[in-house]
Design a protein around this motif. Structure first.
Motif, mmCIF file in Angstrom:
data_model
loop_
_atom_site.group_PDB
_atom_site.id
_atom_site.type_symbol
_atom_site.label_atom_id
_atom_site.label_comp_id
_atom_site.label_asym_id
_atom_site.label_seq_id
_atom_site.Cartn_x
_atom_site.Cartn_y
_atom_site.Cartn_z
ATOM 1 N N UNK A 300 52.731 47.701 42.706
ATOM 2 C CA UNK A 300 52.232 47.342 43.981
ATOM 3 C C UNK A 300 51.474 48.398 44.443
ATOM 4 N N UNK A 301 52.103 49.697 44.539
ATOM 5 C CA UNK A 301 51.389 50.874 45.032
ATOM 6 C C UNK A 301 50.036 51.164 44.522
ATOM 7 N N UNK A 302 50.053 50.867 43.052
ATOM 8 C CA UNK A 302 48.752 51.270 42.205
ATOM 9 C C UNK A 302 47.734 50.270 43.063
ATOM 10 N N UNK A 303 48.009 49.060 42.973
ATOM 11 C CA UNK A 303 46.954 48.284 43.410
ATOM 12 C C UNK A 303 46.662 48.479 45.067
ATOM 13 N N UNK A 304 47.650 48.797 45.761
ATOM 14 C CA UNK A 304 47.429 49.119 47.038
ATOM 15 C C UNK A 304 46.455 50.200 47.588
ATOM 16 N N UNK A 305 46.478 51.204 46.500
ATOM 17 C CA UNK A 305 45.445 52.431 46.542
ATOM 18 C C UNK A 305 44.127 51.772 46.528
ATOM 19 N N UNK A 306 43.819 50.902 45.443
ATOM 20 C CA UNK A 306 42.370 50.464 45.418
ATOM 21 C C UNK A 306 42.110 49.647 46.780
ATOM 22 N N UNK A 307 43.314 48.658 47.071
ATOM 23 C CA UNK A 307 43.161 47.639 48.195
ATOM 24 C C UNK A 307 42.817 48.552 49.299
ATOM 25 N N UNK A 308 43.580 49.456 49.679
ATOM 26 C CA UNK A 308 43.277 50.310 51.277
ATOM 27 C C UNK A 308 42.026 50.993 51.118
ATOM 28 N N UNK A 309 41.923 51.805 50.084
ATOM 29 C CA UNK A 309 40.534 52.495 50.171
ATOM 30 C C UNK A 309 39.403 51.378 50.272
ATOM 31 N N UNK A 310 39.317 50.439 49.673
ATOM 32 C CA UNK A 310 38.281 49.340 49.564
ATOM 33 C C UNK A 310 38.295 48.804 51.115
ATOM 34 N N UNK A 311 39.466 48.761 51.608
ATOM 35 C CA UNK A 311 39.503 48.107 53.011
ATOM 36 C C UNK A 311 39.068 49.218 54.244
ATOM 37 N N UNK A 312 38.988 50.366 53.791
ATOM 38 C CA UNK A 312 38.339 51.544 54.641
ATOM 39 C C UNK A 312 36.961 51.364 54.319
ATOM 40 N N UNK A 313 36.439 50.998 53.389
ATOM 41 C CA UNK A 313 34.983 51.150 53.107
ATOM 42 C C UNK A 313 34.451 49.690 53.796
ATOM 43 N N UNK A 314 35.272 48.647 53.683
ATOM 44 C CA UNK A 314 34.748 47.407 54.178
ATOM 45 C C UNK A 314 34.730 47.865 56.069
ATOM 46 N N UNK A 315 35.741 48.425 56.248
ATOM 47 C CA UNK A 315 35.801 48.705 57.926
ATOM 48 C C UNK A 315 34.660 49.475 58.219
ATOM 49 N N UNK A 354 52.178 40.791 41.831
ATOM 50 C CA UNK A 354 52.039 42.202 42.304
ATOM 51 C C UNK A 354 50.691 42.700 42.229
ATOM 52 N N UNK A 355 49.864 42.305 41.567
ATOM 53 C CA UNK A 355 48.318 42.654 41.679
ATOM 54 C C UNK A 355 47.687 42.064 43.066
ATOM 55 N N UNK A 356 47.899 40.782 43.318
ATOM 56 C CA UNK A 356 47.337 40.160 44.509
ATOM 57 C C UNK A 356 48.038 40.551 45.755
ATOM 58 N N UNK A 357 49.386 40.786 45.934
ATOM 59 C CA UNK A 357 50.069 41.307 47.008
ATOM 60 C C UNK A 357 49.772 42.659 47.179
#
Length: 451
Positions: A300-315, A354-357
């Protein structure tokens, strides 16, 4: 005859070559802005401290076996930890402004080290609450959101959303590093070995903070990254307590504050409070080994890294309010399906969850920080500290309630469905936010400042 010949010879003589110009020096490569060094140190701290908060979830079954403590009793220590983690954040932000990032963060890391280390001596449940709940809660709360928001606000004028996302993702990366290791230690050598590692790690991480952390760009005679003019001089006099309470009082008059705090409380309830604390014992209830469940949580943490960095870019590019609506909706859907996905071994459905969440774990942080800056300007770091307090209170409440539900019903199914309903409520709260035109604001340093 002689004179013309001499004159002709002189005329034919080539002029002396000009003095050679000095060879140009090779261009010096521009050094990276020191803001990136500070951000790197902050990332290391957040990665190093991330495993501390998740360790009780790994130890829950071990403590239950050794001491006979119920899931609710162990979860109560996590609840105290999460509550203090949140309530400390706004005051830590003001303390960083008053006394400096380095002093506050080093003190926090040493407090975590002491709190974790003392648990190896405990024999009563109140000692778990004191050590892991109070000491580790106070230490971890003195960093986290306040630390990330302060660093991004002080050192970056450009790329604030991206930097906030990267620093927030540090927590996920920490889970990736620590969770499988700590789970293996608990299984092979007992839970005490895991808390010793946590204690030592907290001490080691303090070293780069002492050596490399700087308070503000002005200390080095430079501007924040992307800035074209110096920010206003910070106001550092007065009581940090009074300042934090004053900002809370002023922000509390705004509808936006309560909508952000309410939605972020649900964020905490459905991440750190429920999944972060109870995913491993819930998976174990279905026959999954603790090490396997811990590896899934690390994934979950692995995909969270990608998701949160992408979220910063989107923001940095899209409406933060709409991002939050999408994030909470997707999270609620995934949690509502989770009870049907657990199994005794790794299967595609639980991996899909795990990937989605994971992509959505703390993707809510960058847009929430951005909205705090948009609505509250220079006071945004302390305001976000209070919003983070709501996040942790929500996490603490659900961590305790989920433990009670498990003891009462023998499983966690009700809590997963309830979490899906809470996410639907968070969507409605974000819909109620009104889009506010972005006005030129003073740089949002911790004039007054994130689980």
């Amino acid at each position: 005859m002689t004179e013309p010949t001499t004159r002709h010879a002189l005329a034919a003589t080539p002029p002396p070559p000009p003095a050679s110009a000095p060879a140009p020096r090779p261009a010096r490569r521009a050094r990276p802005h020191y803001a990136w060094v500070v951000a790197g140190v902050a990332l290391l701290v957040l990665v190093g401290s991330a495993g501390f908060r998740s360790t009780p979830g790994l130890m829950m079954d071990a403590l239950n076996s050794e001491f006979g403590w119920s899931h609710a009793t162990i979860a109560s220590a996590v609840s105290v930890n999460l509550t203090l983690y949140g309530l400390t954040a706004p005051f830590a932000a003001a303390l960083m402004d008053r006394f400096g990032i380095r002093l506050v963060v080093v003190s926090a890391l040493l407090t975590i080290s002491v709190g974790a280390g003392l648990t190896i001596l405990m024999t009563q449940s109140w000692q778990l609450i004191l050590c892991w709940g109070v000491l580790v809660g106070l230490g971890s709360g003195s960093m986290a959101g306040a630390f990330a928001t302060t660093v991004s606000g002080r050192w970056f004028q450009a790329r604030q959303g991206l930097v906030t996302g990267v620093l927030t993702a540090g927590g996920a990366a920490g889970n990736l590093v620590f969770m499988p290791l700590l789970a293996t230690l608990v299984e092979r050598h007992g839970w005490r070995s895991a808390v010793v590692v946590v204690s030592l790690a907290a001490t080691v991480v303090a070293v780069p903070v002492l050596l490399l952390m700087r308070e503000r760009p002005a200390d080095l005679g430079i501007l924040p990254y992307g800035a074209t003019e110096a920010p206003p001089a910070p106001v550092t006099d007065g009581s940090a307590l009074a300042r934090s309470l004053r900002v809370l009082r002023e922000a509390g008059r705004s509808k936006a504050f309560w909508l952000l705090a309410g939605s972020f409380a649900i964020c905490g309830a459905t991440t750190a409070g429920l999944v972060g604390t109870h995913f491993i014992p819930a998976a174990h209830d279905h026959g999954m080994p603790v090490t396997t469940a811990a590896s899934l949580l690390a994934l979950v943490g692995v995909f969270d890294v990608a998701g949160t960095i992408a979220s910063g870019w989107f923001t940095d590019r899209f409406d933060s309010r709409k991002l939050l609506i999408v994030y909470y909706a997707l999270r609620g859907i995934s949690l509502a399906f989770l009870p049907q996905l657990f199994a005794g071994s790794l299967k595609p459905p639980i991996l899909a969850f795990v990937i989605f969440y994971g992509l959505d774990w703390v993707a809510t942080v960058p847009p929430t920080v951005a909205l705090c800056r948009q609505y509250f300007g220079a006071d945004a770091p302390i305001v976000f500290g209070w919003v983070l307090a709501a996040h942790q209170i929500g996490a603490a409440a659900v961590a305790g309630l989920a433990g009670l539900s498990r003891d009462a019903f023998g499983n966690y199914d009700l809590t997963w469905y309830g979490a899906g309903g809470l996410c639907a409520l968070a969507v409605l709260l974000c819909v109620a936010l009104r889009r506010r035109p972005v006005a030129p604001l003073a740089p949002a340093g911790p004039v007054a400042v994130p689980a």
